[in-house]
Design a protein around this motif. Structure first.
Motif, PDB file in Angstrom:
ATOM      1  N   VAL A 261       2.566  -4.087  -1.118  1.00 29.58           N
ATOM      2  CA  VAL A 261       3.329  -3.461  -0.033  1.00 29.58           C
ATOM      3  C   VAL A 261       2.803  -2.045   0.244  1.00 29.58           C
ATOM      4  O   VAL A 261       3.184  -1.400   1.222  1.00 29.58           O
ATOM      5  N   LEU A 262       1.921  -1.553  -0.616  1.00 32.07           N
ATOM      6  CA  LEU A 262       1.448  -0.163  -0.511  1.00 32.07           C
ATOM      7  C   LEU A 262       0.887   0.153   0.868  1.00 32.07           C
ATOM      8  O   LEU A 262       1.259   1.160   1.479  1.00 32.07           O
ATOM      9  N   ALA A 263      -0.013  -0.707   1.365  1.00 33.57           N
ATOM     10  CA  ALA A 263      -0.698  -0.398   2.627  1.00 33.57           C
ATOM     11  C   ALA A 263       0.283  -0.351   3.794  1.00 33.57           C
ATOM     12  O   ALA A 263       0.196   0.530   4.645  1.00 33.57           O
ATOM     13  N   LYS A 264       1.212  -1.292   3.814  1.00 32.66           N
ATOM     14  CA  LYS A 264       2.189  -1.338   4.921  1.00 32.66           C
ATOM     15  C   LYS A 264       2.997  -0.029   4.958  1.00 32.66           C
ATOM     16  O   LYS A 264       3.163   0.592   6.000  1.00 32.66           O
TER      17      LYS A 264
ATOM     18  N   LYS B 167      -2.836   3.321  -6.488  1.00 35.43           N
ATOM     19  CA  LYS B 167      -3.842   2.258  -6.559  1.00 35.43           C
ATOM     20  C   LYS B 167      -3.100   0.925  -6.616  1.00 35.43           C
ATOM     21  O   LYS B 167      -1.967   0.923  -7.104  1.00 35.43           O
ATOM     22  N   PRO B 168      -3.605  -0.152  -6.081  1.00 42.88           N
ATOM     23  CA  PRO B 168      -4.959  -0.344  -5.547  1.00 42.88           C
ATOM     24  C   PRO B 168      -5.103  -0.002  -4.066  1.00 42.88           C
ATOM     25  O   PRO B 168      -6.039  -0.478  -3.442  1.00 42.88           O
ATOM     26  N   MET B 169      -4.221   0.806  -3.518  1.00 42.35           N
ATOM     27  CA  MET B 169      -4.284   1.315  -2.145  1.00 42.35           C
ATOM     28  C   MET B 169      -3.879   0.278  -1.105  1.00 42.35           C
ATOM     29  O   MET B 169      -3.125   0.576  -0.188  1.00 42.35           O
ATOM     30  N   ALA B 170      -4.413  -0.952  -1.205  1.00 44.12           N
ATOM     31  CA  ALA B 170      -4.137  -1.973  -0.192  1.00 44.12           C
ATOM     32  C   ALA B 170      -4.378  -3.348  -0.802  1.00 44.12           C
ATOM     33  O   ALA B 170      -4.951  -3.464  -1.882  1.00 44.12           O
ATOM     34  N   THR B 171      -3.968  -4.360  -0.071  1.00 42.40           N
ATOM     35  CA  THR B 171      -4.175  -5.723  -0.564  1.00 42.40           C
ATOM     36  C   THR B 171      -5.606  -6.174  -0.314  1.00 42.40           C
ATOM     37  O   THR B 171      -6.153  -6.985  -1.067  1.00 42.40           O
ATOM     38  N   ASN B 172      -6.210  -5.650   0.749  1.00 41.00           N
ATOM     39  CA  ASN B 172      -7.603  -6.020   1.030  1.00 41.00           C
ATOM     40  C   ASN B 172      -8.316  -4.833   1.684  1.00 41.00           C
ATOM     41  O   ASN B 172      -7.692  -3.838   2.066  1.00 41.00           O
ATOM     42  N   THR B 173      -9.621  -4.964   1.816  1.00 39.25           N
ATOM     43  CA  THR B 173     -10.427  -3.837   2.305  1.00 39.25           C
ATOM     44  C   THR B 173     -10.152  -3.547   3.789  1.00 39.25           C
ATOM     45  O   THR B 173     -10.259  -2.401   4.219  1.00 39.25           O
ATOM     46  N   ARG B 174      -9.790  -4.571   4.543  1.00 35.91           N
ATOM     47  CA  ARG B 174      -9.493  -4.350   5.972  1.00 35.91           C
ATOM     48  C   ARG B 174      -8.299  -3.393   6.107  1.00 35.91           C
ATOM     49  O   ARG B 174      -8.331  -2.455   6.902  1.00 35.91           O
TER      50      ARG B 174
ATOM     51  N   GLU C 260      -9.378   0.134   5.230  1.00 39.81           N
ATOM     52  CA  GLU C 260     -10.144   0.748   6.328  1.00 39.81           C
ATOM     53  C   GLU C 260      -9.196   1.247   7.428  1.00 39.81           C
ATOM     54  O   GLU C 260      -9.386   2.311   7.997  1.00 39.81           O
ATOM     55  N   GLN C 261      -8.174   0.455   7.681  1.00 41.03           N
ATOM     56  CA  GLN C 261      -7.205   0.825   8.719  1.00 41.03           C
ATOM     57  C   GLN C 261      -6.474   2.119   8.334  1.00 41.03           C
ATOM     58  O   GLN C 261      -6.219   2.983   9.161  1.00 41.03           O
ATOM     59  N   LEU C 262      -6.152   2.242   7.041  1.00 43.14           N
ATOM     60  CA  LEU C 262      -5.464   3.456   6.582  1.00 43.14           C
ATOM     61  C   LEU C 262      -6.359   4.684   6.760  1.00 43.14           C
ATOM     62  O   LEU C 262      -5.907   5.738   7.216  1.00 43.14           O
ATOM     63  N   ILE C 263      -7.626   4.535   6.409  1.00 39.99           N
ATOM     64  CA  ILE C 263      -8.570   5.662   6.530  1.00 39.99           C
ATOM     65  C   ILE C 263      -8.664   6.087   7.995  1.00 39.99           C
ATOM     66  O   ILE C 263      -8.601   7.276   8.318  1.00 39.99           O
ATOM     67  N   LYS C 264      -8.783   5.099   8.882  1.00 41.55           N
ATOM     68  CA  LYS C 264      -8.917   5.374  10.314  1.00 41.55           C
ATOM     69  C   LYS C 264      -7.658   6.093  10.838  1.00 41.55           C
ATOM     70  O   LYS C 264      -7.758   7.098  11.538  1.00 41.55           O
ATOM     71  N   THR C 265      -6.497   5.590  10.433  1.00 39.91           N
ATOM     72  CA  THR C 265      -5.239   6.184  10.915  1.00 39.91           C
ATOM     73  C   THR C 265      -5.106   7.626  10.413  1.00 39.91           C
ATOM     74  O   THR C 265      -4.681   8.507  11.163  1.00 39.91           O
ATOM     75  N   ALA C 266      -5.455   7.862   9.159  1.00 40.23           N
ATOM     76  CA  ALA C 266      -5.365   9.229   8.617  1.00 40.23           C
ATOM     77  C   ALA C 266      -6.307  10.150   9.378  1.00 40.23           C
ATOM     78  O   ALA C 266      -5.935  11.268   9.759  1.00 40.23           O
ATOM     79  N   GLU C 267      -7.522   9.674   9.630  1.00 38.46           N
ATOM     80  CA  GLU C 267      -8.510  10.500  10.348  1.00 38.46           C
ATOM     81  C   GLU C 267      -8.037  10.813  11.762  1.00 38.46           C
ATOM     82  O   GLU C 267      -8.082  11.962  12.198  1.00 38.46           O
ATOM     83  N   GLU C 268      -7.569   9.785  12.459  1.00 42.46           N
ATOM     84  CA  GLU C 268      -7.131   9.976  13.853  1.00 42.46           C
ATOM     85  C   GLU C 268      -5.987  10.980  13.960  1.00 42.46           C
ATOM     86  O   GLU C 268      -5.838  11.668  14.949  1.00 42.46           O
TER      87      GLU C 268
ATOM     88  N   GLU D 241     -13.843   2.008  -1.597  1.00 42.73           N
ATOM     89  CA  GLU D 241     -15.009   1.606  -2.406  1.00 42.73           C
ATOM     90  C   GLU D 241     -14.579   0.855  -3.663  1.00 42.73           C
ATOM     91  O   GLU D 241     -15.172  -0.155  -4.039  1.00 42.73           O
ATOM     92  N   ALA D 242     -13.537   1.362  -4.311  1.00 41.99           N
ATOM     93  CA  ALA D 242     -13.057   0.704  -5.535  1.00 41.99           C
ATOM     94  C   ALA D 242     -12.543  -0.700  -5.220  1.00 41.99           C
ATOM     95  O   ALA D 242     -12.779  -1.648  -5.980  1.00 41.99           O
TER      96      ALA D 242
END
Ligand SMILES: NC(=O)c1ccc[n+]([C@@H]2O[C@H](COP(=O)([O-])OP(=O)(O)OC[C@H]3O[C@@H](n4cnc5c(N)ncnc54)[C@H](O)[C@@H]3O)[C@@H](O)[C@H]2O)c1
Length: 316
Positions: A76-79, A95-102, A105-113, A294-295
């Protein structure tokens, strides 16, 4: 100095510690906690003298909140992290930050934006002995790095029911390997299996290999009846050993045996202090969203390697 207003989503075993540390730190003010378990939310809020919520959407409407720790179940972390970033708050996601790499990636993009901080709970990096190892490797104080071995074994913490030992436990060491060598492995080969757990792997052995032929081994399980968490770093001139539990560090070379000592500090305190400091001073955190991604890429490749019984090459 104005305190940073923080909140915690998910106050089980680990989130409760985040709440406690935020209460203890002089730089943070715990303004709310949220858990879907209403009774738990109430108890934790009372314990730390803050406001209880059972809906994160409601809590995130509070404009006072600057930053949030996400400590829910792993799946539930990523949501929750996504929702929090969308609400304009800085995020420390466990950790593990998200259930999958997609999702990662979405979290990184949202934080950056949204120009928000996104960091991942790789706690080991805050242990002074590990920081010593990283510097020693970088300065080649142990000669050329040859191999690193990590062992993180204990009984299954039964509350963890939504991921296996690779994404829950070995992921710490996957990050440690990237941290001390300052590079990502190029391939992974793993053997995982399940002896007691019905749904997920409860033991895993991973071998990571690097561009220049160095390698790293990670042994993790939820089977061993006592807890062992160690790291051995072999260089051409010396060997360094770290016990994560006691934080003892040993360095052995042909000439001498050393045991550098650092004052014992709670790693979570150092981690949350750093998180708050990075936000107030607009500094880049030691651990970024990309480190989490990456992890996760390596953890997923390890699971794939075991399922297919072959080495998996990694893209970076
Ligand atoms: N960095 C570390 O060293 C470390 C150590 C332990 C746990 N963790 C991580 O912390 C997370 C929590 O682990 P735990 O051991 O505390 O688990 P736990 O099961 O004890 O606690 C999880 C809590 O989250 C709550 N929850 C679930 N979904 C929620 C939601 N949508 N909103 C609000 N609350 C929600 C649950 O009710 C529960 O109280 C995991 O991701 C785990 O990997 C990290």
């Amino acid at each position: 100095m104005k305190k940073l207003n923080v909140a915690v989503i998910g106050t089980g075993f680990w989130g409760r510690n985040h709440a406690r540390v935020y209460r203890e730190l002089p730089s943070t003010e715990l303004v709310g906690i949220c858990d879907v378990n209403a009774e738990r939310a109430k108890i934790v809020a009372e314990q730390f003298n803050t406001k209880a919520y059972t809906s994160s959407s409601r809590m995130l409407k509070n404009k006072e909140i600057d930053a949030v720790s996400i400590c829910t179940w792993s799946t539930v972390l990523a949501k929750e992290a996504f929702k929090t970033l969308k609400a304009g708050k800085h995020v420390l996601v466990e950790k593990p930050m998200a259930t999958n790499t997609r999702q990662a990636e979405q979290l990184i993009k949202t934080a950056e934006e949204n120009a928000l901080h996104l960091t991942v709970g790789f706690l080991m990096r805050f242990i002074p002995g590990l920081q010593h190892i990283r510097k020693a490797v970088e300065k080649k104080e142990i000669g050329e790095l040859v191999c690193v071995t990590a062992k993180r074994v204990s009984q299954w913490p039964e509350r963890i029911g939504d991921v296996g030992v690779v994404k829950d436990t070995a992921i710490h060491d996957i990050d440690v390997m990237r941290y001390i060598s300052n590079e990502s492995p190029t391939s992974v080969y793993a053997k995982t299996g399940s002896m007691r757990h019905r749904q997920f792997e409860d033991y895993a052995q991973l071998m990571l290999t690097y561009e220049d032929e160095k390698s790293a081994f990670i042994e993790s399980n939820w089977l061993t009846p006592y807890k062992t968490r160690t790291l051995t770093v072999t260089g051409s001139d010396a060997i360094m050993r770290l016990d994560y539990i006691t934080q003892d560090l040993w360095i052995e070379s042909a000439k001498e045996s050393l045991q550098p000592r650092y004052p014992f500090n709670e790693p979570l305190k150092l981690e949350l202090q750093h998180f708050a400091e990075c936000i107030t001073e607009k500094k880049k955190p030691i651990i970024t969203g990309s480190d989490g991604l990456e992890a996760l890429i390596i953890a997923e490749a390890a699971l794939q390697s075991s399922a297919r019984n072959r080495m998996i090459k990694l893209r970076h």
